[in-house]
Design a protein around this motif. Structure first.
Motif, PDB file in Angstrom:
ATOM      1  N   LEU A  16       0.836  -1.180   0.000  1.00  0.00           N
ATOM      2  CA  LEU A  16       0.000   0.000   0.000  1.00  0.00           C
ATOM      3  C   LEU A  16       0.880   1.242   0.000  1.00  0.00           C
ATOM      4  CD1 LEU A  16      -2.604  -1.165   2.658  1.00  0.00           C
ATOM      5  CD2 LEU A  16      -2.748  -1.345   0.175  1.00  0.00           C
ATOM      6  N   PRO A  17       0.447   2.354  -0.620  1.00  0.00           N
ATOM      7  CA  PRO A  17       1.291   3.544  -0.724  1.00  0.00           C
ATOM      8  C   PRO A  17       1.526   4.177   0.634  1.00  0.00           C
ATOM      9  CG  PRO A  17      -0.944   4.033  -1.444  1.00  0.00           C
ATOM     10  CD  PRO A  17      -0.876   2.553  -1.248  1.00  0.00           C
ATOM     11  N   PRO A  18       2.680   4.871   0.800  1.00  0.00           N
ATOM     12  CA  PRO A  18       2.949   5.537   2.069  1.00  0.00           C
ATOM     13  C   PRO A  18       1.985   6.688   2.275  1.00  0.00           C
ATOM     14  CG  PRO A  18       4.542   6.219   0.408  1.00  0.00           C
ATOM     15  CD  PRO A  18       3.726   5.106  -0.200  1.00  0.00           C
ATOM     16  N   ALA A  19       1.710   6.995   3.545  1.00  0.00           N
ATOM     17  CA  ALA A  19       0.832   8.112   3.855  1.00  0.00           C
ATOM     18  C   ALA A  19       1.499   9.418   3.456  1.00  0.00           C
ATOM     19  CB  ALA A  19       0.512   8.105   5.344  1.00  0.00           C
ATOM     20  N   GLU A  20       0.778  10.267   2.762  1.00  0.00           N
ATOM     21  CA  GLU A  20       1.329  11.538   2.328  1.00  0.00           C
ATOM     22  C   GLU A  20       0.191  12.538   2.236  1.00  0.00           C
ATOM     23  OE1 GLU A  20       3.710  13.341  -1.555  1.00  0.00           O
ATOM     24  OE2 GLU A  20       3.856  11.220  -1.062  1.00  0.00           O
ATOM     25  N   ASP A  21       0.351  13.716   2.864  1.00  0.00           N
ATOM     26  CA  ASP A  21      -0.720  14.698   2.803  1.00  0.00           C
ATOM     27  C   ASP A  21      -0.573  15.557   1.559  1.00  0.00           C
ATOM     28  OD1 ASP A  21       1.182  16.685   3.305  1.00  0.00           O
ATOM     29  OD2 ASP A  21       0.835  16.658   5.470  1.00  0.00           O
ATOM     30  N   ASP A  22      -1.493  16.505   1.377  1.00  0.00           N
ATOM     31  CA  ASP A  22      -1.511  17.311   0.157  1.00  0.00           C
ATOM     32  C   ASP A  22      -0.269  18.166   0.009  1.00  0.00           C
ATOM     33  OD1 ASP A  22      -3.939  16.242  -0.460  1.00  0.00           O
ATOM     34  OD2 ASP A  22      -5.110  17.876   0.441  1.00  0.00           O
ATOM     35  N   GLY A  23       0.400  18.458   1.112  1.00  0.00           N
ATOM     36  CA  GLY A  23       1.595  19.285   1.032  1.00  0.00           C
ATOM     37  C   GLY A  23       2.856  18.492   0.802  1.00  0.00           C
ATOM     38  N   ARG A  25       3.945  16.066   2.682  1.00  0.00           N
ATOM     39  CA  ARG A  25       4.517  15.588   3.930  1.00  0.00           C
ATOM     40  C   ARG A  25       4.303  14.086   4.043  1.00  0.00           C
ATOM     41  NH1 ARG A  25       7.400  17.770   7.551  1.00  0.00           N
ATOM     42  NH2 ARG A  25       7.182  17.470   9.797  1.00  0.00           N
ATOM     43  N   ARG A  26       5.317  13.384   4.462  1.00  0.00           N
ATOM     44  CA  ARG A  26       5.266  11.923   4.533  1.00  0.00           C
ATOM     45  C   ARG A  26       5.222  11.469   5.986  1.00  0.00           C
ATOM     46  NH1 ARG A  26       8.669   9.917  -0.668  1.00  0.00           N
ATOM     47  NH2 ARG A  26       8.578  11.866  -1.860  1.00  0.00           N
ATOM     48  N   HIS A  27       4.540  10.359   6.191  1.00  0.00           N
ATOM     49  CA  HIS A  27       4.267   9.888   7.544  1.00  0.00           C
ATOM     50  C   HIS A  27       4.585   8.397   7.649  1.00  0.00           C
ATOM     51  CE1 HIS A  27       1.979   9.764  11.384  1.00  0.00           C
ATOM     52  NE2 HIS A  27       1.589   8.562  10.984  1.00  0.00           N
ATOM     53  N   GLY A  28       5.299   8.020   8.691  1.00  0.00           N
ATOM     54  CA  GLY A  28       5.605   6.615   8.933  1.00  0.00           C
ATOM     55  C   GLY A  28       5.505   6.290  10.402  1.00  0.00           C
ATOM     56  N   GLU A  29       5.152   5.042  10.711  1.00  0.00           N
ATOM     57  CA  GLU A  29       5.039   4.600  12.093  1.00  0.00           C
ATOM     58  C   GLU A  29       5.719   3.243  12.262  1.00  0.00           C
ATOM     59  OE1 GLU A  29       0.975   4.522  13.318  1.00  0.00           O
ATOM     60  OE2 GLU A  29       0.640   6.674  12.917  1.00  0.00           O
ATOM     61  N   LEU A  37       5.763   3.166  20.423  1.00  0.00           N
ATOM     62  CA  LEU A  37       5.483   3.603  19.062  1.00  0.00           C
ATOM     63  C   LEU A  37       6.368   4.788  18.710  1.00  0.00           C
ATOM     64  CD1 LEU A  37       3.579   3.381  16.535  1.00  0.00           C
ATOM     65  CD2 LEU A  37       2.196   5.176  17.627  1.00  0.00           C
ATOM     66  N   VAL A  38       6.975   4.716  17.529  1.00  0.00           N
ATOM     67  CA  VAL A  38       7.775   5.823  17.004  1.00  0.00           C
ATOM     68  C   VAL A  38       7.107   6.303  15.728  1.00  0.00           C
ATOM     69  CG1 VAL A  38      10.064   6.590  16.267  1.00  0.00           C
ATOM     70  CG2 VAL A  38       9.847   4.746  17.942  1.00  0.00           C
ATOM     71  N   VAL A  39       6.985   7.639  15.577  1.00  0.00           N
ATOM     72  CA  VAL A  39       6.313   8.237  14.424  1.00  0.00           C
ATOM     73  C   VAL A  39       7.267   9.223  13.758  1.00  0.00           C
ATOM     74  CG1 VAL A  39       4.328   9.586  13.645  1.00  0.00           C
ATOM     75  CG2 VAL A  39       4.081   8.005  15.581  1.00  0.00           C
ATOM     76  N   ALA A  40       7.311   9.210  12.435  1.00  0.00           N
ATOM     77  CA  ALA A  40       8.128  10.156  11.677  1.00  0.00           C
ATOM     78  C   ALA A  40       7.257  10.918  10.689  1.00  0.00           C
ATOM     79  CB  ALA A  40       9.248   9.430  10.933  1.00  0.00           C
ATOM     80  N   ASP A  41       7.349  12.235  10.732  1.00  0.00           N
ATOM     81  CA  ASP A  41       6.722  13.104   9.739  1.00  0.00           C
ATOM     82  C   ASP A  41       7.827  13.931   9.108  1.00  0.00           C
ATOM     83  OD1 ASP A  41       3.667  12.792  10.115  1.00  0.00           O
ATOM     84  OD2 ASP A  41       4.415  13.036  12.161  1.00  0.00           O
ATOM     85  N   LEU A  42       7.869  13.946   7.792  1.00  0.00           N
ATOM     86  CA  LEU A  42       8.980  14.607   7.108  1.00  0.00           C
ATOM     87  C   LEU A  42       8.611  14.970   5.686  1.00  0.00           C
ATOM     88  CD1 LEU A  42      10.286  12.227   5.067  1.00  0.00           C
ATOM     89  CD2 LEU A  42      10.985  11.320   7.273  1.00  0.00           C
ATOM     90  N   GLU A  43       9.494  15.733   5.058  1.00  0.00           N
ATOM     91  CA  GLU A  43       9.384  16.056   3.641  1.00  0.00           C
ATOM     92  C   GLU A  43      10.699  15.701   2.964  1.00  0.00           C
ATOM     93  OE1 GLU A  43       8.226  20.134   3.186  1.00  0.00           O
ATOM     94  OE2 GLU A  43       6.454  19.912   4.484  1.00  0.00           O
ATOM     95  N   VAL A  44      10.684  15.673   1.663  1.00  0.00           N
ATOM     96  CA  VAL A  44      11.886  15.443   0.868  1.00  0.00           C
ATOM     97  C   VAL A  44      12.056  16.620  -0.076  1.00  0.00           C
ATOM     98  CG1 VAL A  44      13.028  13.977  -0.821  1.00  0.00           C
ATOM     99  CG2 VAL A  44      11.684  12.939   1.018  1.00  0.00           C
ATOM    100  N   THR A 110      11.510   3.869  11.191  1.00  0.00           N
ATOM    101  CA  THR A 110      10.328   4.714  11.028  1.00  0.00           C
ATOM    102  C   THR A 110      10.513   5.687   9.867  1.00  0.00           C
ATOM    103  OG1 THR A 110      10.087   4.595  13.435  1.00  0.00           O
ATOM    104  CG2 THR A 110       8.694   6.162  12.277  1.00  0.00           C
ATOM    105  N   VAL A 111      11.679   6.282   9.768  1.00  0.00           N
ATOM    106  CA  VAL A 111      11.967   7.193   8.655  1.00  0.00           C
ATOM    107  C   VAL A 111      11.902   6.450   7.332  1.00  0.00           C
ATOM    108  CG1 VAL A 111      13.771   8.605   7.587  1.00  0.00           C
ATOM    109  CG2 VAL A 111      13.311   8.807  10.043  1.00  0.00           C
ATOM    110  N   ARG A 112      12.472   5.262   7.293  1.00  0.00           N
ATOM    111  CA  ARG A 112      12.434   4.470   6.060  1.00  0.00           C
ATOM    112  C   ARG A 112      11.000   4.115   5.679  1.00  0.00           C
ATOM    113  NH1 ARG A 112      16.682   3.076   2.668  1.00  0.00           N
ATOM    114  NH2 ARG A 112      16.055   0.889   2.666  1.00  0.00           N
ATOM    115  N   ARG A 113      10.157   3.878   6.670  1.00  0.00           N
ATOM    116  CA  ARG A 113       8.750   3.600   6.375  1.00  0.00           C
ATOM    117  C   ARG A 113       8.061   4.838   5.805  1.00  0.00           C
ATOM    118  NH1 ARG A 113       6.139  -0.472  10.931  1.00  0.00           N
ATOM    119  NH2 ARG A 113       7.453  -2.268  10.421  1.00  0.00           N
ATOM    120  N   ALA A 114       8.381   6.008   6.353  1.00  0.00           N
ATOM    121  CA  ALA A 114       7.792   7.240   5.831  1.00  0.00           C
ATOM    122  C   ALA A 114       8.194   7.460   4.376  1.00  0.00           C
ATOM    123  CB  ALA A 114       8.228   8.427   6.683  1.00  0.00           C
ATOM    124  N   LEU A 115       9.371   6.983   4.027  1.00  0.00           N
ATOM    125  CA  LEU A 115       9.883   7.129   2.658  1.00  0.00           C
ATOM    126  C   LEU A 115       9.474   5.970   1.756  1.00  0.00           C
ATOM    127  CD1 LEU A 115      13.475   8.282   3.642  1.00  0.00           C
ATOM    128  CD2 LEU A 115      11.722   9.709   2.569  1.00  0.00           C
TER     129      LEU A 115
END
Length: 374
Positions: A16-23, A25-29, A37-44, A110-115
């Motif tokens: 399934l595709p990674p979570a990503e908002d309209d801006g 921003r990528r999200h991984g858990e 639980l560790v959560v990562a929110d980031l951009e590239v 977690t970062v790798r999951r966000a990516l």
């Protein structure tokens, strides 16, 4: 046995595709096994991590260390491996930092999951194949075939339970036939000897005497997780299923599953070049210990490592600990896996079975393969 898990016109099984908002921003858990639980929110931006924010229900001292973690990841290449990400986090942490319930490695996963470089159980559509009686050679060949299929994206990640009729010994990929098998005992009891693709030790298998299952998965599911830790990670659902039938089980590194009454099973793995991975487990249900020691050579060195002098004492069947029929325990396992991961029923296709039988003819049933380690 002709049902197909996806049609030729479908795009095939994918994560399934990674979570990503309209801006953007990528999200991984990532839930640390036995931890938090560790959560990562980031951009590239321009191929590098940007606006990194790590959060979760973990504990961290001092508070300022969280800012150091975020700063250490900002600017890192988006294609950096988990080891490099973890090293950057570790290097940035103050000497007096205390991480409880998570680690630098957990942050990296977690970062790798966000990516979308690493995946979680919920990122995949899982299939479940219940037990059907097949020759042991075919069961072993299917492990290679289905791992290849998952790695190539032609089959969803799958859990398959084995069944068989003929008495067999399945030896590890690197074991010596001469050192592991008593030829007279094997001949007397009509035991077929089969070599599998994974490492580890020999499995003595008669119809109904043990429970064996195989997980076929993409290696992204264990991205950033150490080889040793991946065993317990992939079998967390099994521990829950055993708990459901009244058994409190735990992992004994590297690959043994045990209770306070002794070892009940062992796991083995194989990772293929195409990204597929095999993780399979055999647990003893009601093994004839007298016959087992007539067939297997169980050396004194292995026994001393296990803290016992008798091979028979190492067999601690599930039947004795649960009082349940083997089929009831398998059903509980299937139920827990389905509930946890939303698995849907599947069957072996004719093409997969044909490929496995051809693999038996050309590889697993040959003397060259069996005696590749004499």
């Amino acid at each position: 046995m002709t049902s197909v898990p996806f049609s030729a016109s479908s795009p095939g099984p994918t994560a399934l595709p990674p979570a990503e908002d309209d801006g953007g921003r990528r999200h991984g858990e990532y839930k640390v096994p036995g931890g938090k639980l560790v959560v990562a929110d980031l951009e590239v931006a321009d191929g590098a991590l940007s606006r990194v924010s790590i959060s979760g229900d973990f504990f961290l001292e001092p508070d300022e260390a969280l800012l150091e973690i975020n700063h250490s990841l900002t600017g890192m290449p988006a294609d950096a491996g988990a080891a490099d990400l973890a090293a950057a986090v570790s290097a940035a942490l103050p000497a007096d930092a205390v991480l409880f319930g998570f680690s630098a490695e957990a942050v990296a996963i977690t970062v790798r999951r966000a990516l979308a470089k690493a995946t979680g159980w919920g990122d995949h559509r899982w299939n479940l194949i219940g037990p059907s009686v097949l020759p042991t050679h075919v069961n072993v060949a299917l492990d290679e075939v289905l791992t290849e299929e998952v790695g190539a994206g032609r089959r969803n990640p799958t859990l398959r339970f084995w069944d068989w009729e003929e008495p067999s010994v399945v030896i590890g990929s690197f074991q010596s036939v001469r050192n592991e098998i008593h030829p007279e005992g094997a001949s007397r009891h009509g035991i077929s000897v089969v070599r599998r693709i994974s490492g580890g030790g020999a499995m003595f298998m008669e119809a109904g005497n043990c429970i064996t299952y195989s997980l076929y998965l993409p290696q992204t599911l264990v991205d950033g997780i150490s080889f040793a830790d991946s065993y317990a990670f992939l079998d967390a659902w099994v521990m829950a299923a055993l708990q459901k039938v009244g058994i409190s089980a735990f992992y004994v590194p590297l690959n043994d599953i045990a209770t306070d009454q002794g070892k009940i099973g062992g796991a083995a793995q194989k990772r293929l070049a195409n990204g597929g991975m095999l993780h399979h487990v055999t647990m003893s249900y009601d093994i004839d210990a007298d016959k087992m020691v007539e067939v297997l050579r169980i050396g004194k060195e292995k026994l001393s490592d296990k803290g016992t002098t008798s091979a028979k004492k190492r067999v601690d069947p599930l039947r004795r600990q649960t009082g349940l029929a083997r089929a009831e325990i398998v059903a509980a396992m299937m139920e827990v896996f389905t509930e946890r991961y939303g698995a849907t029923p599947s069957e072996l296709t004719d093409a997969e079975l044909d490929a496995a039988r051809l693999r038996v003819e050309n590889k697993f049933g040959t003397m060259e393969w069996l005696h590749r380690v004499p």
